[in-house]
Write a protein that holds these residues in place. Structure first.
Motif, PDB file in Angstrom:
ATOM      1  N   LYS A 188       0.844  -1.188   0.000  1.00 18.74           N
ATOM      2  CA  LYS A 188       0.000   0.000   0.000  1.00 18.74           C
ATOM      3  C   LYS A 188       0.882   1.241   0.000  1.00 18.74           C
ATOM      4  N   ASP A 189       0.269   2.383  -0.210  1.00 23.04           N
ATOM      5  CA  ASP A 189       1.018   3.631  -0.323  1.00 23.04           C
ATOM      6  C   ASP A 189       1.580   4.074   1.030  1.00 23.04           C
ATOM      7  N   ILE A 190       2.770   4.684   0.975  1.00 21.88           N
ATOM      8  CA  ILE A 190       3.434   5.257   2.144  1.00 21.88           C
ATOM      9  C   ILE A 190       3.345   6.778   2.018  1.00 21.88           C
ATOM     10  N   PRO A 191       2.591   7.449   2.881  1.00 21.12           N
ATOM     11  CA  PRO A 191       2.420   8.904   2.736  1.00 21.12           C
ATOM     12  C   PRO A 191       3.714   9.686   2.975  1.00 21.12           C
ATOM     13  N   PRO A 192       3.735  10.957   2.594  1.00 25.25           N
ATOM     14  CA  PRO A 192       4.937  11.791   2.748  1.00 25.25           C
ATOM     15  C   PRO A 192       5.335  12.007   4.202  1.00 25.25           C
ATOM     16  N   TYR A 193       6.629  12.196   4.403  1.00 24.18           N
ATOM     17  CA  TYR A 193       7.236  12.691   5.650  1.00 24.18           C
ATOM     18  C   TYR A 193       7.130  11.724   6.830  1.00 24.18           C
ATOM     19  N   ILE A 194       6.875  10.440   6.584  1.00 23.78           N
ATOM     20  CA  ILE A 194       6.702   9.532   7.716  1.00 23.78           C
ATOM     21  C   ILE A 194       7.782   8.465   7.747  1.00 23.78           C
ATOM     22  N   ILE A 195       7.867   7.775   8.886  1.00 24.37           N
ATOM     23  CA  ILE A 195       8.660   6.559   9.023  1.00 24.37           C
ATOM     24  C   ILE A 195       7.697   5.386   8.983  1.00 24.37           C
ATOM     25  N   ALA A 196       8.031   4.367   8.197  1.00 23.59           N
ATOM     26  CA  ALA A 196       7.191   3.177   8.111  1.00 23.59           C
ATOM     27  C   ALA A 196       8.059   1.944   8.282  1.00 23.59           C
ATOM     28  N   GLY A 197       7.518   0.926   8.935  1.00 25.53           N
ATOM     29  CA  GLY A 197       8.265  -0.313   9.117  1.00 25.53           C
ATOM     30  C   GLY A 197       7.419  -1.333   9.838  1.00 25.53           C
ATOM     31  N   ARG A 240      13.667  18.079   9.094  1.00 20.74           N
ATOM     32  CA  ARG A 240      14.524  19.189   9.520  1.00 20.74           C
ATOM     33  C   ARG A 240      15.682  19.385   8.549  1.00 20.74           C
ATOM     34  N   THR A 241      16.216  18.285   8.029  1.00 21.00           N
ATOM     35  CA  THR A 241      17.294  18.380   7.041  1.00 21.00           C
ATOM     36  C   THR A 241      16.854  19.173   5.818  1.00 21.00           C
ATOM     37  N   TYR A 242      15.601  18.994   5.435  1.00 25.84           N
ATOM     38  CA  TYR A 242      15.074  19.699   4.262  1.00 25.84           C
ATOM     39  C   TYR A 242      14.483  21.060   4.617  1.00 25.84           C
ATOM     40  N   GLY A 243      14.688  21.501   5.858  1.00 23.69           N
ATOM     41  CA  GLY A 243      14.351  22.864   6.230  1.00 23.69           C
ATOM     42  C   GLY A 243      12.901  23.119   6.557  1.00 23.69           C
ATOM     43  N   ILE A 244      12.161  22.076   6.908  1.00 20.60           N
ATOM     44  CA  ILE A 244      10.768  22.272   7.279  1.00 20.60           C
ATOM     45  C   ILE A 244      10.704  22.879   8.682  1.00 20.60           C
ATOM     46  N   ASP A 245       9.949  23.944   8.825  1.00 25.38           N
ATOM     47  CA  ASP A 245       9.845  24.698  10.065  1.00 25.38           C
ATOM     48  C   ASP A 245       9.260  23.841  11.192  1.00 25.38           C
ATOM     49  N   GLU A 246       9.696  24.108  12.432  1.00 18.72           N
ATOM     50  CA  GLU A 246       9.218  23.333  13.585  1.00 18.72           C
ATOM     51  C   GLU A 246       7.705  23.440  13.754  1.00 18.72           C
ATOM     52  N   LYS A 247       7.164  24.596  13.476  1.00 22.97           N
ATOM     53  CA  LYS A 247       5.706  24.761  13.589  1.00 22.97           C
ATOM     54  C   LYS A 247       4.993  23.874  12.573  1.00 22.97           C
ATOM     55  N   VAL A 248       5.544  23.814  11.361  1.00 15.00           N
ATOM     56  CA  VAL A 248       4.945  22.968  10.328  1.00 15.00           C
ATOM     57  C   VAL A 248       5.090  21.493  10.692  1.00 15.00           C
ATOM     58  N   LEU A 249       6.221  21.133  11.323  1.00 16.11           N
ATOM     59  CA  LEU A 249       6.381  19.745  11.776  1.00 16.11           C
ATOM     60  C   LEU A 249       5.268  19.346  12.737  1.00 16.11           C
ATOM     61  N   ASN A 267       6.219  -5.593  10.566  1.00 19.61           N
ATOM     62  CA  ASN A 267       5.622  -6.688   9.817  1.00 19.61           C
ATOM     63  C   ASN A 267       4.342  -7.121  10.518  1.00 19.61           C
ATOM     64  N   PRO A 268       3.153  -6.733  10.025  1.00 22.98           N
ATOM     65  CA  PRO A 268       2.947  -5.969   8.789  1.00 22.98           C
ATOM     66  C   PRO A 268       3.384  -4.521   8.937  1.00 22.98           C
ATOM     67  N   VAL A 269       3.614  -3.887   7.804  1.00 25.76           N
ATOM     68  CA  VAL A 269       4.123  -2.523   7.813  1.00 25.76           C
ATOM     69  C   VAL A 269       3.105  -1.581   8.439  1.00 25.76           C
ATOM     70  N   GLY A 270       3.599  -0.588   9.183  1.00 26.51           N
ATOM     71  CA  GLY A 270       2.719   0.392   9.793  1.00 26.51           C
ATOM     72  C   GLY A 270       3.399   1.739   9.956  1.00 26.51           C
ATOM     73  N   TYR A 271       2.601   2.717  10.332  1.00 31.10           N
ATOM     74  CA  TYR A 271       3.067   4.091  10.566  1.00 31.10           C
ATOM     75  C   TYR A 271       3.882   4.154  11.852  1.00 31.10           C
ATOM     76  N   GLY A 272       5.083   4.715  11.766  1.00 30.59           N
ATOM     77  CA  GLY A 272       5.967   4.800  12.917  1.00 30.59           C
ATOM     78  C   GLY A 272       6.297   6.209  13.348  1.00 30.59           C
ATOM     79  N   GLY A 273       5.504   7.174  12.936  1.00 32.89           N
ATOM     80  CA  GLY A 273       5.751   8.552  13.323  1.00 32.89           C
ATOM     81  C   GLY A 273       6.248   9.398  12.163  1.00 32.89           C
ATOM     82  N   VAL A 274       6.394  10.688  12.432  1.00 31.82           N
ATOM     83  CA  VAL A 274       6.888  11.627  11.420  1.00 31.82           C
ATOM     84  C   VAL A 274       8.408  11.519  11.332  1.00 31.82           C
ATOM     85  N   ASN A 275       8.929  11.588  10.127  1.00 31.48           N
ATOM     86  CA  ASN A 275      10.374  11.508   9.897  1.00 31.48           C
ATOM     87  C   ASN A 275      11.005  12.868  10.205  1.00 31.48           C
ATOM     88  N   MET A 276      11.102  13.179  11.491  1.00 31.95           N
ATOM     89  CA  MET A 276      11.548  14.498  11.934  1.00 31.95           C
ATOM     90  C   MET A 276      12.947  14.836  11.428  1.00 31.95           C
TER      91      MET A 276
END
Length: 260
Positions: free
Chosen positions: A175-184, A199-208, A186-195
């Motif tokens: 299935k699709d893996i949405p943007p900006y997340i960590i996935a892993g 941050r490396t790509y300059g996304i503001d803390e408020k936007v995070l 078995n079975p695969v699941g959402y593991g939080g935002v890839n903070m």
């Protein structure tokens, strides 16, 4: 500056080689190939018909570019494998060209494909992605910018990975893996935002925080995906990243992964 080409390389006179390339012994290049300037092609690399390669790429030993698609519907049609600029393609990587006439497999710019990675027919890869050891990407997949695949990840056919996502080692998904997340898992699941990558790509803390809130509605609420999308529109402040999330979720055909 003229390219440095070993006399032990087998290169079709019809192939177009750019300036200042270095091509080592035992490289095999077919007729319908274009290679840009300043590329380095190490020994025992095969670059096959349909390759359109940009500049400043390094292709390491044993890699095969524009291999015939491993697709039962392939009938020998003319298709392409597009490689952008500044890519590092390590040992024994295989990239298939597209299946049907006029179609393309596409690898963008500044990607790093580690040893044994495989990108199948008609897949589209963005820029600045990393494919870990032995990662296998099936046909007709879409991968956004800045995606990281850890070792031995398997992406099944026709799925998408949104920009800035990270797949943990050994993950298999259909299935699709949405943007900006960590996935892993078995079975695969959402593991939080890839903070880290955000941050490396300059996304503001408020936007995070807004991204985290959006995914809380998707993965931890009781609403359907359709309702969660509407809740994001109503409750989460607008930004480019939130619009990317909404557009990705709204366009899924395979559905998205669930929470761990």
């Amino acid at each position: 500056m003229a390219s440095e080409i070993s006399p032990k390389a087998e290169i079709s006179p019809k192939a177009r080689i750019g300036d200042n390339c270095k091509i080592f012994p035992f490289v095999y290049i077919e007729d319908d190939v274009v290679i840009g300037d300043d590329c380095i092609i190490f020994p025992f690399v095969s670059i096959l018909n349909g390759t359109r390669m940009g500049a400043h790429n390094k292709i390491h030993q044993g890699a095969v570019i524009a291999a015939l698609p491993q697709d039962f519907s392939f009938r020998g049609e003319k298709s392409e494998c597009i490689i952008g600029d500044n890519n590092i393609i390590r040992e024994n990587v295989v990239i298939n060209r597209a299946t049907h006439n006029g179609c393309q497999t596409v690898i963008g710019n500044d990607n790093f494909l580690m040893e044994g990675a495989h990108i199948s027919h008609d897949t589209k890869v963005g820029d600045q992605c990393v494919f870990g050891y032995g990662t296998k990407i099936a046909g007709d997949c879409e991968i956004g910018n800045g995606v990281i695949f850890s070792s031995s990840v398997i992406e099944n056919a026709g799925t998408r990975v949104g920009e800035g996502a990270m797949l943990q080692a050994g993950t298999t998904f259909s299935k699709d893996i949405p943007p900006y997340i960590i996935a892993g898992g078995n079975p695969v699941g959402y593991g939080g935002v890839n903070m880290t990558m955000c941050r490396t790509y300059g996304i503001d803390e408020k936007v995070l925080k807004h991204i985290a809130n959006a995914y809380r509605l998707v993965f931890h609420g009781q609403a359907s995906l359709f309702d969660a999308i509407n809740q994001i529109k109503e409750q989460v402040p607008d930004s480019e990243e939130i619009r990317n999330i909404i557009a990705f979720l709204d366009s899924t055909q395979k559905g998205i992964i669930t929470k761990m």
